[in-house]
Every structure is written in structure tokens, then in C-alpha cells.
Design an enzyme around this catalytic site. Structure first.
Site, PDB file in Angstrom:
ATOM      1  N   GLU A   1     -22.182  53.533  36.117  1.00 41.83           N
ATOM      2  CA  GLU A   1     -23.506  54.028  35.737  1.00 41.83           C
ATOM      3  C   GLU A   1     -24.592  53.165  36.364  1.00 41.83           C
ATOM      4  O   GLU A   1     -24.484  51.939  36.378  1.00 41.83           O
ATOM      5  CB  GLU A   1     -23.665  54.032  34.208  1.00 41.83           C
ATOM      6  CG  GLU A   1     -23.186  55.345  33.634  1.00 41.83           C
ATOM      7  CD  GLU A   1     -22.336  55.171  32.403  1.00 41.83           C
ATOM      8  OE1 GLU A   1     -21.437  54.302  32.453  1.00 41.83           O
ATOM      9  OE2 GLU A   1     -22.557  55.907  31.430  1.00 41.83           O
TER      10      GLU A   1
ATOM     11  N   LYS B   1     -20.381  74.222  49.915  1.00 42.94           N
ATOM     12  CA  LYS B   1     -20.444  75.590  50.472  1.00 42.94           C
ATOM     13  C   LYS B   1     -20.396  75.489  51.993  1.00 42.94           C
ATOM     14  O   LYS B   1     -19.398  75.013  52.521  1.00 42.94           O
ATOM     15  CB  LYS B   1     -21.683  76.300  49.932  1.00 42.94           C
ATOM     16  CG  LYS B   1     -21.641  76.482  48.404  1.00 42.94           C
ATOM     17  CD  LYS B   1     -22.789  77.317  47.901  1.00 42.94           C
ATOM     18  CE  LYS B   1     -22.654  77.619  46.419  1.00 42.94           C
ATOM     19  NZ  LYS B   1     -23.324  76.630  45.568  1.00 42.94           N
TER      20      LYS B   1
END
Ligand code: DSN
Length: 434
Positions: A56, A243
Site C-alpha cells: 500500500e 484490450k
């Protein structure tokens, strides 16, 4: 090389699932416009030990005095991040270079989370967003009532022109002047023509809106210079990485420097917790591939193939939304409800039986419900990755016509599937996984 031999030993049930999916991807014709097939290197990084690490935070801090971004160790909430930092830094710097961006956040787990963080970085719940209607090619997270975006923001939609089925920028400008949105948003999941980001920027400036672009579908084309790049015009650009860009499944945000801190804050801790560093490493590997001359050639071939497939379909009597394509995708409009033509749902099922994977999609001004729809969306990124060219696109257009003509005839659909498999066998891609 990964070949699932350990899973085979420890979890035969899951091994069977994985092999069935490998075989499906190898044998079928993948025409879903948002899908692709990643390289072995991208797969390796996604399956790497980086999955073990919590990280994090970010591998950099912004200087208190100058606001400048500085890479530094120990910028995270966990120890042991020295190599994770390097992986994330590679992804960030490559993304910035490819798209000419001032700042990149490579942590979003998905396009939806990238969009959520982008909106919150510049707007508050209740603010107005002007965006493309889902049924005209937009995306759920661009303000559909069932998505967080539609629930939290006041959404005004623009659509395409009824006759040309492309954007009418004058009408979009009128809506912007009328509604004074906080955000003007563009980008699409089912819009086959080029988008003019410069025109959108001008409209945003005129009404004082923040301009956000979701370039998920066309990111690969943009990386190769085959579509106008939104980065110089937009305040914030969101994308997925899997994509046309052909990376690991995930998201990313690019933005101008002055939005960097807010975007970062909203990705973590605003929307997400620990970043998926194995996926970030995998994104970095894909970005490296996207910087190669071969990738440029690949993107050119995607567009050539899309044009060839569109031409083949038009010649066979199919109607295409906006009468063709400038990009990687096209939309067949099968015709109105009650016209005697099959729905998108029916056509999708029949294509599946013939080994052709595509998805039903609403067309602009659709007369059917979204789950039935009058359109079929097709894209060429995956078949182009396998090495198919214009000749094969002609063959695919013929398969699609045969499926439509034999939509009720399961025996014939099985026959077509045999021919489809004959074609895909000539273009093996994941043979090393079998
Ligand atoms: N689900 C994607 C698509 O198919 O276009 C968009 O996120």
C-alpha cells in the site's frame, strides 16, 4: 515456461477447467472487441511471486516545497518493497512515455475503479457529468443508473446522430452549455468511428468543465499513433490495459501534473487497498512490448483487419452502425424488433454454437431491451494477435453470414464450427499450454 503441471498434480478439477479454457481460446474465433490474447512474458509476470507482496502506498512522494514527484524508498506502508518499487516504477515510466503523459497511476485494478477514482479526484457526489449514453456506445461506469456513477452523480447523456450514427459535436456543445457539467466525459465501448478529442476539449473549455477520456478500447491504437491521442487534450485519461493494449487485465490513469496528487489519493486509499503488484509488473511487460516496432505493425493490422471484416460483412448485406469502422471494432445492426431478423441474443448464441465468440450489443436507438439487443459487436484484436490477415477476415465474414442464414439449424452450425476449427488450427497461439 508455465504449463500448469503443478495445478495438474494438486488440483485436477481446476486443471481441467484451465485446459478447457485454453482449448476454447485456441479453437474458437475470438471476436469480442474488448478481449485479446497476451504473450507468454505477460502471463509469466502475472503469475509471478510479486503476488505475495503487500505494498500500500506509492514508490514516490511529492516534494512538500515544489510539489515535484520523487521516487524514493520506504514510501509504502510495508517493509520489503525495494523490488516492488522498481516494478511499479518501470510500469509508470513506460506508460508515461508511450502516451506522453505527465503522470501515471498504474494501480487501478480495473477500468471501473480507474473511472471511480478519476471522478472523485475532480467532483463531489451530486455534481453533473455529461457522458455518452450506454445504448449509444458508452460504458456502465459513465453514468448508468445501475452503476455507482449513475447513483452518485447527476448524469446528462449525449448520443449519436440518428442518421449518421456518429457524434454531432454541435449538439454535444449545446448540451454542455445548457447543463454546465463539472465533468465532460467521452470514450466508448461500442463506437466504431474516431473520436475528436480536440473538439471535446474546446467544449470543455467553453463551459469550464474538467475533461476526462476513457480510452480503454482504443489504447493500443493510440499507443501506435493510429487514433488521436487524448492525453494532450484531456485533464484525466483512464484506460484498461488488456484490450487493444494487450496487457494484463487491469486499469490505469494518466493525468496532468496538477491532478496527480488527487488522482493518487483517490486510487489509494480512496477506492482501493493493496495494489496487485504481479499485475502491475505484468502491465510493465506489456508496455515494453507496446514500445516495439512489432506492436505498431500489429496495431496497423488490427485496423486493416477490421476494415476488411467490415467490408466483407457489408458486401454480404449486413448493416453496420455508422456504416463501417475506423478502429478495431464494428457493430452489426441486425434490424428492428418485428423485422423478422434475429436479435443480438439469438445471433450470439448461434455464433457460439459455430465456435465464434462475440457479444450481443444494443445499437443506437435500439427497439429491443439491452439483454436481447439488435446488435452484434465484433472486434479484431485477438484474431490479429494470432496472425490472421485480410484473407481470413473474408472467410470470417462468410462464416457469420452462414450462421445467420442457418440460425435455427444446429447441425449446420456444428458443420460451420468444423471449418472454424480448421481455420484456428492454422494459427496456434497457446500451444505451449496444452
Ligand atoms: N466490458 C468491456 C467491453 O466489453 O467493452 C468494457 O469494460
Amino acid at each position: 515456461m508455465l504449463n500448469y503441471q503443478e495445478i495438474k498434480k494438486t488440483d485436477p478439477e481446476m486443471y481441467e477447467v484451465l485446459m478447457n479454457e485454453v482449448n476454447r481460446q485456441e479453437d474458437n474465433l475470438e471476436l469480442i472487441a474488448s478481449e485479446n490474447m497476451v504473450s507468454a512474458a505477460v502471463l509469466e509476470a502475472a503469475g509471478s511471486v510479486l503476488t505475495n507482496k503487500y505494498a500500500e502506498g506509492y514508490p514516490y512522494r511529492f516534494s512538500r516545497k515544489t510539489g515535484e514527484l520523487k521516487y524514493r524508498l520506504n514510501g509504502r506502508y510495508y517493509g520489503g518493497c525495494e523490488y516492488i518499487d522498481e516494478a511499479e516504477k518501470l510500469a509508470i515510466e513506460r506508460a508515461k512515455k508511450i502516451f506522453g503523459a505527465e503522470h501515471a497511476n498504474v494501480q487501478p485494478h480495473s477500468g471501473s475503479q480507474a473511472n471511480m477514482a478519476a471522478y472523485f479526484a475532480v467532483a463531489k457526489p451530486g455534481d453533473t457529468i455529461l457522458s455518452l449514453k450506454l445504448s449509444h456506445g458508452g460504458h456502465l461506469t459513465h453514468g448508468h443508473p445501475i452503476s455507482f456513477s449513475g447513483k452518485l452523480f447527476n448524469i446528462i447523456n449525449y448520443g449519436v446522430d440518428k442518421k449518421t450514427e456518429v457524434f454531432d459535436y454541435d449538439k454535444i456543445r449545446e448540451k454542455a452549455i445548457e447543463h454546465k457539467p463539472k465533468i465532460i466525459l467521452t470514450g466508448a465501448s461500442a463506437y466504431p468511428r474516431e473520436i475528436d478529442f480536440k473538439k471535446f476539449r474546446k467544449i470543455a473549455d467553453e463551459v469550464g468543465a474538467v475533461f476526462i477520456v476513457d480510452m480503454a478500447h482504443i489504447a493500443g491504437l493510440i499507443a501506435a499513433g493510429l487514433h488521436m491521442n487524448p492525453v494532450p487534450y484531456a485533464d484525466i485519461v483512464t484506460t484498461t490495459t488488456h484490450k487493444t493494449l494487450r496487457g494484463a487485465r487491469g486499469g490505469m490513469i494518466l493525468c496532468k501534473e496538477n491532478y496527480a496528487k488527487d488522482v493518487d489519493k483517490w486510487v489509494f486509499p480512496g477506492v482501493q487497498g493493496g495494489p496487485l503488484e504481479h499485475i502491475i509488473a505484468s502491465k510493465a511487460v506489456a508496455f515494453k512490448e507496446a514500445m516495439s516496432p512489432e506492436f505498431n505493425e500489429y496495431q496497423k493490422q488490427i485496423v486493416k483487419n477490421a476494415k476488411a471484416l467490415a467490408q466483407g460483412l457489408l458486401e454480404r448485406g449486413f448493416n453496420l452502425v455508422a456504416n463501417g469502422t475506423d478502429t478495431h471494432l464494428m457493430m452489426i445492426n441486425l434490424g428492428e424488433k418485428g423485422s423478422g431478423n434475429p436479435s443480438g441474443k439469438k445471433m450470439e448464441k448461434a455464433l457460439d454454437k459455430a465456435g465464434i465468440t462475440a457479444n450481443k450489443n444494443t445499437v443506437p436507438f435500439d427497439t429491443r431491451k439491452p439483454f436481447v439487443a439488435s446488435g452484434i459487436r465484433l472486434g479484431t484484436p485477438a484474431v490479429t494477435t494470432r496472425g490472421m490477415k485480410e484473407k481470413e477476415m473474408e472467410q470470417i465474414a462468410e462464416f457469420i453470414l452462414q450462421v445467420k442464414n442457418n440460425i435455427e439449424n444446429d447441425e449446420k452450425l456444428v458443420e460451420i464450427k468444423k471449418d472454424v476449427v480448421k481455420l484456428t488450427k492454422q494459427f496456434p497461439f497457446y500451444a505451449y499450454l496444452r
